[in-house]
Motif scaffolding. Structure first.
Motif, PDB file in Angstrom:
ATOM      1  N   ARG A  88       1.383  -0.939   0.195  1.00  0.00           N
ATOM      2  CA  ARG A  88       0.132   0.054   0.151  1.00  0.00           C
ATOM      3  C   ARG A  88       0.844   0.796  -0.102  1.00  0.00           C
ATOM      4  O   ARG A  88       1.996   0.786   0.642  1.00  0.00           O
ATOM      5  CB  ARG A  88      -1.166  -0.010   1.180  1.00  0.00           C
ATOM      6  N   ALA A  89       0.817   2.182  -0.554  1.00  0.00           N
ATOM      7  CA  ALA A  89       1.066   3.450  -0.745  1.00  0.00           C
ATOM      8  C   ALA A  89       0.210   4.686   0.175  1.00  0.00           C
ATOM      9  O   ALA A  89      -0.784   4.692  -0.897  1.00  0.00           O
ATOM     10  CB  ALA A  89       1.615   3.690  -2.087  1.00  0.00           C
ATOM     11  N   ASP A  90       1.203   5.729   0.832  1.00  0.00           N
ATOM     12  CA  ASP A  90       0.259   6.848   1.139  1.00  0.00           C
ATOM     13  C   ASP A  90       0.375   7.971   0.228  1.00  0.00           C
ATOM     14  O   ASP A  90       1.726   8.648  -0.125  1.00  0.00           O
ATOM     15  CB  ASP A  90       0.138   7.334   2.771  1.00  0.00           C
ATOM     16  N   ILE A  91      -0.612   7.665  -0.383  1.00  0.00           N
ATOM     17  CA  ILE A  91      -1.041   9.040  -1.715  1.00  0.00           C
ATOM     18  C   ILE A  91      -1.085  10.570  -1.889  1.00  0.00           C
ATOM     19  O   ILE A  91      -1.407  10.798  -2.706  1.00  0.00           O
ATOM     20  CB  ILE A  91      -1.389   8.733  -3.105  1.00  0.00           C
ATOM     21  N   THR A  92      -1.632  10.658  -0.023  1.00  0.00           N
ATOM     22  CA  THR A  92      -2.051  11.562   0.240  1.00  0.00           C
ATOM     23  C   THR A  92      -1.573  13.119  -0.461  1.00  0.00           C
ATOM     24  O   THR A  92      -1.862  14.704  -1.294  1.00  0.00           O
ATOM     25  CB  THR A  92      -1.767  12.957   2.040  1.00  0.00           C
ATOM     26  N   GLU A  93       0.103  12.975  -0.430  1.00  0.00           N
ATOM     27  CA  GLU A  93       0.554  14.434  -0.969  1.00  0.00           C
ATOM     28  C   GLU A  93       0.783  14.237  -2.706  1.00  0.00           C
ATOM     29  O   GLU A  93       1.026  15.394  -3.135  1.00  0.00           O
ATOM     30  CB  GLU A  93       2.019  14.581  -0.357  1.00  0.00           C
ATOM     31  N   MET A  94       1.484  13.358  -3.364  1.00  0.00           N
ATOM     32  CA  MET A  94       0.959  12.943  -4.402  1.00  0.00           C
ATOM     33  C   MET A  94      -0.636  13.578  -4.956  1.00  0.00           C
ATOM     34  O   MET A  94      -0.548  14.092  -5.678  1.00  0.00           O
ATOM     35  CB  MET A  94       1.225  11.546  -5.181  1.00  0.00           C
ATOM     36  N   GLU A  95      -1.253  13.175  -5.024  1.00  0.00           N
ATOM     37  CA  GLU A  95      -2.961  13.074  -4.880  1.00  0.00           C
ATOM     38  C   GLU A  95      -3.342  15.144  -4.799  1.00  0.00           C
ATOM     39  O   GLU A  95      -3.978  15.966  -5.502  1.00  0.00           O
ATOM     40  CB  GLU A  95      -3.982  12.794  -3.749  1.00  0.00           C
ATOM     41  N   PHE A 141      10.104   1.177  -3.151  1.00  0.00           N
ATOM     42  CA  PHE A 141      10.217   1.897  -3.819  1.00  0.00           C
ATOM     43  C   PHE A 141       9.445   2.266  -4.320  1.00  0.00           C
ATOM     44  O   PHE A 141       9.732   4.007  -4.862  1.00  0.00           O
ATOM     45  CB  PHE A 141      11.314   1.178  -4.932  1.00  0.00           C
ATOM     46  N   ILE A 142       8.362   1.889  -5.334  1.00  0.00           N
ATOM     47  CA  ILE A 142       7.014   2.377  -5.608  1.00  0.00           C
ATOM     48  C   ILE A 142       6.395   3.433  -5.051  1.00  0.00           C
ATOM     49  O   ILE A 142       6.037   4.312  -4.940  1.00  0.00           O
ATOM     50  CB  ILE A 142       6.624   1.455  -6.800  1.00  0.00           C
ATOM     51  N   ALA A 143       6.452   2.787  -3.419  1.00  0.00           N
ATOM     52  CA  ALA A 143       5.436   3.569  -2.988  1.00  0.00           C
ATOM     53  C   ALA A 143       5.889   4.556  -2.326  1.00  0.00           C
ATOM     54  O   ALA A 143       5.175   5.667  -2.141  1.00  0.00           O
ATOM     55  CB  ALA A 143       5.272   2.316  -0.891  1.00  0.00           C
ATOM     56  N   GLU A 144       7.375   4.824  -1.806  1.00  0.00           N
ATOM     57  CA  GLU A 144       7.866   5.799  -1.790  1.00  0.00           C
ATOM     58  C   GLU A 144       7.686   6.790  -2.855  1.00  0.00           C
ATOM     59  O   GLU A 144       8.009   8.321  -2.246  1.00  0.00           O
ATOM     60  CB  GLU A 144       9.783   5.264  -0.820  1.00  0.00           C
ATOM     61  N   LEU A 145       8.422   6.681  -4.134  1.00  0.00           N
ATOM     62  CA  LEU A 145       8.164   7.845  -4.728  1.00  0.00           C
ATOM     63  C   LEU A 145       6.649   8.385  -4.455  1.00  0.00           C
ATOM     64  O   LEU A 145       6.813   9.409  -4.860  1.00  0.00           O
ATOM     65  CB  LEU A 145       8.239   6.832  -6.745  1.00  0.00           C
ATOM     66  N   LEU A 146       5.836   7.603  -4.624  1.00  0.00           N
ATOM     67  CA  LEU A 146       4.234   7.831  -4.511  1.00  0.00           C
ATOM     68  C   LEU A 146       4.142   8.741  -3.448  1.00  0.00           C
ATOM     69  O   LEU A 146       2.772   9.811  -3.100  1.00  0.00           O
ATOM     70  CB  LEU A 146       3.346   7.011  -4.579  1.00  0.00           C
ATOM     71  N   GLU A 147       4.952   8.656  -2.380  1.00  0.00           N
ATOM     72  CA  GLU A 147       4.745   9.440  -0.769  1.00  0.00           C
ATOM     73  C   GLU A 147       5.456  10.162  -0.880  1.00  0.00           C
ATOM     74  O   GLU A 147       4.786  11.194  -0.115  1.00  0.00           O
ATOM     75  CB  GLU A 147       4.985   8.071  -0.102  1.00  0.00           C
ATOM     76  N   GLU A 148       6.701  10.598  -1.666  1.00  0.00           N
ATOM     77  CA  GLU A 148       6.979  11.524  -1.399  1.00  0.00           C
ATOM     78  C   GLU A 148       7.219  12.134  -2.915  1.00  0.00           C
ATOM     79  O   GLU A 148       8.561  11.799  -3.755  1.00  0.00           O
ATOM     80  CB  GLU A 148       8.575  11.248  -0.979  1.00  0.00           C
ATOM     81  N   PRO A 149       6.634  12.609  -3.202  1.00  0.00           N
ATOM     82  CA  PRO A 149       6.634  13.142  -4.917  1.00  0.00           C
ATOM     83  C   PRO A 149       7.611  13.950  -5.031  1.00  0.00           C
ATOM     84  O   PRO A 149       7.583  14.046  -6.552  1.00  0.00           O
ATOM     85  CB  PRO A 149       5.762  14.486  -5.082  1.00  0.00           C
ATOM     86  N   VAL A 150       8.159  14.709  -4.913  1.00  0.00           N
ATOM     87  CA  VAL A 150       9.793  15.496  -4.763  1.00  0.00           C
ATOM     88  C   VAL A 150      10.605  14.360  -5.017  1.00  0.00           C
ATOM     89  O   VAL A 150      11.738  14.226  -5.993  1.00  0.00           O
ATOM     90  CB  VAL A 150      10.108  16.632  -3.472  1.00  0.00           C
ATOM     91  N   LEU A 151      10.541  12.775  -4.675  1.00  0.00           N
ATOM     92  CA  LEU A 151      11.755  11.722  -5.069  1.00  0.00           C
ATOM     93  C   LEU A 151      11.718  11.916  -6.567  1.00  0.00           C
ATOM     94  O   LEU A 151      12.507  11.099  -7.433  1.00  0.00           O
ATOM     95  CB  LEU A 151      11.359  10.709  -4.251  1.00  0.00           C
ATOM     96  N   LEU A 152       9.748  11.656  -6.433  1.00  0.00           N
ATOM     97  CA  LEU A 152       9.945  11.488  -8.215  1.00  0.00           C
ATOM     98  C   LEU A 152      10.590  12.185  -9.286  1.00  0.00           C
ATOM     99  O   LEU A 152      11.285  11.833 -10.915  1.00  0.00           O
ATOM    100  CB  LEU A 152       8.367  11.682  -8.687  1.00  0.00           C
ATOM    101  N   GLY A 153      11.084  13.615  -9.102  1.00  0.00           N
ATOM    102  CA  GLY A 153      12.041  14.999 -10.076  1.00  0.00           C
ATOM    103  C   GLY A 153      13.290  14.067 -10.081  1.00  0.00           C
ATOM    104  O   GLY A 153      13.914  14.278 -11.150  1.00  0.00           O
ATOM    105  N   PHE A 154      13.876  13.728  -8.830  1.00  0.00           N
ATOM    106  CA  PHE A 154      14.968  13.085  -8.158  1.00  0.00           C
ATOM    107  C   PHE A 154      15.243  11.632  -9.031  1.00  0.00           C
ATOM    108  O   PHE A 154      16.131  11.487  -9.672  1.00  0.00           O
ATOM    109  CB  PHE A 154      15.544  13.251  -7.263  1.00  0.00           C
ATOM    110  N   GLU A 155      14.360  10.877  -9.073  1.00  0.00           N
ATOM    111  CA  GLU A 155      15.152   9.359  -9.580  1.00  0.00           C
ATOM    112  C   GLU A 155      14.280   8.914 -11.264  1.00  0.00           C
ATOM    113  O   GLU A 155      14.995   8.592 -11.354  1.00  0.00           O
ATOM    114  CB  GLU A 155      14.015   8.540  -8.749  1.00  0.00           C
ATOM    115  N   GLY A 156      13.934  10.140 -10.884  1.00  0.00           N
ATOM    116  CA  GLY A 156      12.898  10.000 -12.613  1.00  0.00           C
ATOM    117  C   GLY A 156      13.404  10.504 -13.690  1.00  0.00           C
ATOM    118  O   GLY A 156      13.967  10.258 -14.452  1.00  0.00           O
TER     119      GLY A 156
END
Length: 423
Positions: free
Chosen positions: A222-229, A408-423
């Motif tokens: 499960r991923a907490d997508i509160t911030e991503m949403e 790894f996927i859950a953490e990217l969704l939980e911390e939107p800023v990581l998506l820019g760095f990891e992507g």
């Protein structure tokens, strides 16, 4: 006279149904001009002419099932009408045809003398099975440069392995699951039969094949997508200005692409014949699309090289084409990993089947607001939680690998800023 043959329909496409004939007797046809509308297992497409000339006779009609290489029409020379036959000639030529099935492909000719062998590189219909074409792609071999050893120079896996200097395969190809005869249901009450659509027939084949070839295990997380949403809703208007709809699936495409770069084992295929793992240096993501005709899986290419807005735009385009049955076979080939998002429909979890020869698939279910304990504040807080699952090929991927991939996927969704760095 020139026989106009149906070109290759694409890998894994054995036949197609004629839904429209775009030429008639007396028409002038040029090479590359669409002559038939075909419905394959997964798409409706136009078949181009492989030669030019004047249509003397059309040999197919709507509703006929046709195969690659089948003669679909007879052409006269371009610029002149076909020579008229005498009544005696017509009678002689038509007599044998009366007992033939016009829609059946011509029998393979006997082996030609050496001077009639195909020249490597020439433009021709390549006689090779879908499995052989797939192997050629994986081995980096251009089939146009191969002259097969089989009847009518048909190319086999042994031909490819000899060309590459390797041994011929010794292990048999896995067979599909056996089927059992059904009971007579009409003894118990009224029944009705309905022919499967082309898409459903393709699904039956591919799912049975995957189930018989891949030992699958499913991991749930499960991923907490509160911030991503919150970010998705904030940036949605900007995406709309570009003609895109910013969905969670588009964001998942970016997250999965980043995960595949960090975990290349999930972007690979297993070759049991050679005891090798084939790692792919490209990331093409298949996305399951629910359509009135059934499930279709268009492919987003080079997902790791694109931003979320671009991915959202492409996703909207291929999804629309899928629902309108306008996808080409090429647009549904080459995926290295697949995503199936059922969150818009419902459910708390499911076990998607790996789309062989891929080794993993991500399944996403409906997110919901749930109370989550905040230890710092000492209270429960409402959080947006998204359940997801990962089915994987246990021959290559271990449980710990799957757990790390999902985290790894859950953490990217939980911390939107990581998506820019990891992507």
């Amino acid at each position: 006279m020139t026989e106009l043959k149906l070109p290759e329909l694409g890998d894994n496409v054995a036949s197609a149904v004629v839904v429209g004939v775009l030429i008639k007797e007396g028409d002038r046809v040029t090479e590359g001009q669409p002559v038939l509308e075909l419905e394959t297992d997964k798409a409706v497409m136009e078949a181009p002419a492989l030669a030019s000339g004047t249509v003397f006779k059309v040999l197919v009609k709507p509703g006929d099932e046709v195969k690659s290489g089948q003669v679909i029409a007879v052409l006269g020379e371009e610029g002149k009408a076909p020579e008229a036959k005498t009544p005696a000639q017509e009678k002689l030529s038509e007599a044998p045809r009366a007992q033939e099935d016009r829609s059946a492909p011509l029998p393979a000719p006997p082996p030609s003398p050496p001077q009639a062998r195909p020249t490597p590189g020439e433009r021709r219909l390549i006689p090779a099975a879908p499995s052989v074409r797939r192997l050629a792609r994986e081995m980096g071999i251009d089939l146009r440069a191969v002259v097969g050893s089989g009847p009518a120079y048909r190319i086999s896996e042994s031909d490819l392995r000899r060309l590459a200097g390797g041994p011929a395969p010794t292990t048999p190809t896995p067979q599909p699951l056996p089927s059992s005869a059904l009971p007579d249901f009409s003894k118990f009450g009224p029944v009705r039969r309905e022919a499967m659509s082309g898409v459903r027939r393709a699904t039956v084949r591919s799912m049975a094949q995957a189930w018989s070839l891949v030992p699958m295990v499913t991991h749930f997380d499960r991923a907490d997508i509160t911030e991503m949403e919150a970010w998705r809703k904030k940036l949605a208007p900007r995406a709309e200005k570009r003609g895109a709809k910013l969905t969670m699936t588009a964001i998942l495409l970016k997250a999965v692409a980043a995960a595949l770069k960090s975990f290349p084992k999930f972007n690979a295929s297993v070759d049991p014949e050679k005891n090798e793992v084939i790692y792919k240096d490209y990331i093409h993501l298949g996305v399951a699309v629910d359509t009135p005709a059934g499930l279709l899986v268009p492919v987003i290419r080079d997902a790791d090289k694109k931003g979320v807005f671009t991915l959202a735009l492409e996703l909207g385009e291929v999804a629309a084409k899928a629902r309108e049955r306008k996808l080409t076979p090429e647009e549904m080939q080459g995926a290295t990993f697949s995503i199936s998002n059922l969150g818009g429909i419902g459910g708390t979890g499911f076990t998607p089947i790996v789309n062989w020869p891929e080794v993993a698939i991500l399944g996403v279910s409906r997110s919901s607001i749930e109370p989550v304990w905040n230890p710092e504040k000492g209270v429960f807080e409402p959080r947006h939680i998204m359940p997801f699952s990962l089915s994987y090929d246990h021959r290559l991927i271990d449980g710990a690998d799957a757990a790390r991939f999902c985290r790894f996927i859950a953490e990217l969704l939980e911390e939107p800023v990581l998506l820019g760095f990891e992507g």
